[in-house]
Motif scaffolding. Sequence first.
Motif, PDB file in Angstrom:
ATOM      1  N   ILE A 179      16.437  42.689  -0.569  1.00 44.69           N
ATOM      2  CA  ILE A 179      16.094  41.593   0.339  1.00 44.69           C
ATOM      3  C   ILE A 179      14.588  41.623   0.557  1.00 44.69           C
ATOM      4  N   ASN A 180      13.926  40.510   0.277  1.00 44.43           N
ATOM      5  CA  ASN A 180      12.485  40.396   0.459  1.00 44.43           C
ATOM      6  C   ASN A 180      12.186  39.533   1.676  1.00 44.43           C
ATOM      7  N   GLU A 181      11.534  40.123   2.646  1.00 41.00           N
ATOM      8  CA  GLU A 181      11.202  39.381   3.856  1.00 41.00           C
ATOM      9  C   GLU A 181      10.036  38.446   3.556  1.00 41.00           C
ATOM     10  N   ARG A 182      10.270  37.139   3.717  1.00 44.23           N
ATOM     11  CA  ARG A 182       9.238  36.129   3.456  1.00 44.23           C
ATOM     12  C   ARG A 182       8.887  35.430   4.763  1.00 44.23           C
ATOM     13  N   THR A 183       7.601  35.219   4.986  1.00 42.69           N
ATOM     14  CA  THR A 183       7.143  34.616   6.224  1.00 42.69           C
ATOM     15  C   THR A 183       6.539  33.240   5.976  1.00 42.69           C
ATOM     16  N   LYS A 184       6.502  32.464   7.037  1.00 38.58           N
ATOM     17  CA  LYS A 184       5.895  31.129   7.018  1.00 38.58           C
ATOM     18  C   LYS A 184       6.454  30.275   5.887  1.00 38.58           C
ATOM     19  N   ILE A 185       7.801  30.198   5.834  1.00 42.25           N
ATOM     20  CA  ILE A 185       8.463  29.368   4.836  1.00 42.25           C
ATOM     21  C   ILE A 185       8.597  27.946   5.363  1.00 42.25           C
ATOM     22  N   GLY A 186       8.222  26.974   4.548  1.00 42.29           N
ATOM     23  CA  GLY A 186       8.352  25.574   4.939  1.00 42.29           C
ATOM     24  C   GLY A 186       8.136  24.669   3.746  1.00 42.29           C
ATOM     25  N   ARG A 187       8.342  23.386   3.956  1.00 43.24           N
ATOM     26  CA  ARG A 187       8.139  22.416   2.875  1.00 43.24           C
ATOM     27  C   ARG A 187       6.686  21.985   2.820  1.00 43.24           C
ATOM     28  N   VAL A 188       6.137  22.008   1.603  1.00 37.27           N
ATOM     29  CA  VAL A 188       4.769  21.551   1.364  1.00 37.27           C
ATOM     30  C   VAL A 188       4.808  20.631   0.147  1.00 37.27           C
ATOM     31  N   ASN A 189       4.535  19.346   0.386  1.00 40.48           N
ATOM     32  CA  ASN A 189       4.549  18.367  -0.709  1.00 40.48           C
ATOM     33  C   ASN A 189       5.850  18.406  -1.511  1.00 40.48           C
ATOM     34  N   GLY A 190       6.968  18.503  -0.773  1.00 41.22           N
ATOM     35  CA  GLY A 190       8.275  18.454  -1.414  1.00 41.22           C
ATOM     36  C   GLY A 190       8.772  19.770  -1.975  1.00 41.22           C
ATOM     37  N   LYS A 191       7.943  20.818  -1.918  1.00 43.31           N
ATOM     38  CA  LYS A 191       8.342  22.127  -2.416  1.00 43.31           C
ATOM     39  C   LYS A 191       8.502  23.101  -1.241  1.00 43.31           C
ATOM     40  N   VAL A 192       9.371  24.088  -1.426  1.00 42.06           N
ATOM     41  CA  VAL A 192       9.537  25.121  -0.403  1.00 42.06           C
ATOM     42  C   VAL A 192       8.592  26.263  -0.744  1.00 42.06           C
ATOM     43  N   MET A 193       7.717  26.578   0.207  1.00 39.02           N
ATOM     44  CA  MET A 193       6.681  27.584  -0.030  1.00 39.02           C
ATOM     45  C   MET A 193       6.738  28.655   1.068  1.00 39.02           C
ATOM     46  N   TYR A 194       6.307  29.865   0.720  1.00 42.41           N
ATOM     47  CA  TYR A 194       6.084  30.890   1.733  1.00 42.41           C
ATOM     48  C   TYR A 194       4.670  31.429   1.565  1.00 42.41           C
ATOM     49  N   GLU A 195       4.189  32.115   2.579  1.00 49.10           N
ATOM     50  CA  GLU A 195       2.818  32.620   2.550  1.00 49.10           C
ATOM     51  C   GLU A 195       2.815  34.125   2.369  1.00 49.10           C
ATOM     52  N   GLU A 196       1.987  34.611   1.469  1.00 49.03           N
ATOM     53  CA  GLU A 196       1.861  36.042   1.222  1.00 49.03           C
ATOM     54  C   GLU A 196       0.415  36.356   0.865  1.00 49.03           C
ATOM     55  N   ASP A 197      -0.190  37.250   1.629  1.00 48.20           N
ATOM     56  CA  ASP A 197      -1.582  37.640   1.401  1.00 48.20           C
ATOM     57  C   ASP A 197      -2.504  36.427   1.341  1.00 48.20           C
ATOM     58  N   GLY A 198      -2.235  35.460   2.227  1.00 45.10           N
ATOM     59  CA  GLY A 198      -3.072  34.284   2.300  1.00 45.10           C
ATOM     60  C   GLY A 198      -2.827  33.247   1.216  1.00 45.10           C
ATOM     61  N   GLN A 199      -1.866  33.508   0.345  1.00 51.00           N
ATOM     62  CA  GLN A 199      -1.559  32.584  -0.751  1.00 51.00           C
ATOM     63  C   GLN A 199      -0.197  31.922  -0.516  1.00 51.00           C
ATOM     64  N   SER A 200      -0.079  30.653  -0.923  1.00 49.81           N
ATOM     65  CA  SER A 200       1.201  29.956  -0.851  1.00 49.81           C
ATOM     66  C   SER A 200       1.955  30.147  -2.153  1.00 49.81           C
ATOM     67  N   VAL A 201       3.209  30.577  -2.043  1.00 46.85           N
ATOM     68  CA  VAL A 201       4.030  30.871  -3.216  1.00 46.85           C
ATOM     69  C   VAL A 201       5.316  30.056  -3.121  1.00 46.85           C
ATOM     70  N   GLU A 202       5.695  29.399  -4.221  1.00 44.47           N
ATOM     71  CA  GLU A 202       6.915  28.598  -4.207  1.00 44.47           C
ATOM     72  C   GLU A 202       8.146  29.496  -4.304  1.00 44.47           C
ATOM     73  N   VAL A 203       9.205  29.095  -3.599  1.00 44.70           N
ATOM     74  CA  VAL A 203      10.482  29.799  -3.671  1.00 44.70           C
ATOM     75  C   VAL A 203      11.572  28.738  -3.868  1.00 44.70           C
ATOM     76  N   PRO A 204      12.506  28.945  -4.786  1.00 48.51           N
ATOM     77  CA  PRO A 204      13.557  27.945  -5.023  1.00 48.51           C
ATOM     78  C   PRO A 204      14.339  27.648  -3.744  1.00 48.51           C
ATOM     79  N   GLU A 205      14.561  26.368  -3.466  1.00 48.60           N
ATOM     80  CA  GLU A 205      15.214  26.018  -2.210  1.00 48.60           C
ATOM     81  C   GLU A 205      16.689  26.368  -2.193  1.00 48.60           C
ATOM     82  N   ASN A 206      17.259  26.667  -3.361  1.00 51.83           N
ATOM     83  CA  ASN A 206      18.657  27.109  -3.395  1.00 51.83           C
ATOM     84  C   ASN A 206      18.776  28.632  -3.369  1.00 51.83           C
TER      85      ASN A 206
END
Length: 300
Positions: A179-206
């Motif tokens: 289990i990977n704890e992901r923070t600040k997950i939300g939709r950005v321009n239609g994609k689901v993103m989380y924040e890690e080390d100041g970078q936005s990373v996409e994560v599959p919404e399913n």
Amino acid sequence: MVKPSLLILAAGMASRYGSLKQIVGFGPAGETIMDYSIYDAIRAGFGKIVFIIRKDFAEDFKARFDAKLKGKVEVEYVFQEMDAHMNGYSVPSERSKPWGTAHAVLCAKDVTREPFAVINADDFYGKDAFVKAYEFLTKDVNPRLYAIIGYKLSNTLSDHGTVSRGVCEVDGEGYLAGINERTKIGRVNGKVMYEEDGQSVEVPENSSVSMNFWCFDQDVFDVTERMFHAFLEKHRNEPKSEFFIPIVADQYVKEGSGKVKVIPTQAQWFGVTYKEDAPVVKDSIDKLVAEGEYPSDLWG
């Protein structure tokens, strides 16, 4: 057949919400979120409810639940005491918060002698999750196989800001790899993103995420107690250290003790973190009642 139990984690201090959010009424007849979980558990077939609370919550909980649950399901109250299961260690003087969710589960050891599920008090999980948990707990669970109810990430997002979620790594056979704890997950321009080390990373919404709905064999108490004592050896003097259920599950898998099955559900999760979430929860419950999923008075 032994009916499984439902352990409800309700010992949290609710500091962010600003009140004892576990017993705030959201339903048409003043039902709490817990009421809906208990209702779903009873109709799925669970035989006992174990409230894990702080001792100073006891009168409020008993006043709210004892009368309406009498004759419907067995009820137990367990207190998460700071010094419980300490194995001779003393509680550090600077420690003010409970030891965490896995320690809370451990506090129910003496009253839980059957397979059981664990949920948060302030999360709404939906009927499907309880049906699937009951089926697993009555057919498949054993000391070598536990389970987690996996929610579809897109069904747990908020329209009012970002969220933190435990994103499950699921292997090709449907078992939990981590289990990977992901923070600040939300939709950005239609994609689901989380924040890690100041970078936005996409994560599959399913992606499958943990909302802390676990299914265990009673053997897990001995496993948890052993791991808690090891945790205390390393972290007892860290005032903010906590012993969480995912720590137990992760170690259980990685040390080869057994597997954790990820059981998918399409249920829509919702919960309360801040007071601003309350109207959304109330509207969601009102909609389910209007659709006939729940009666307008659960216990009437």
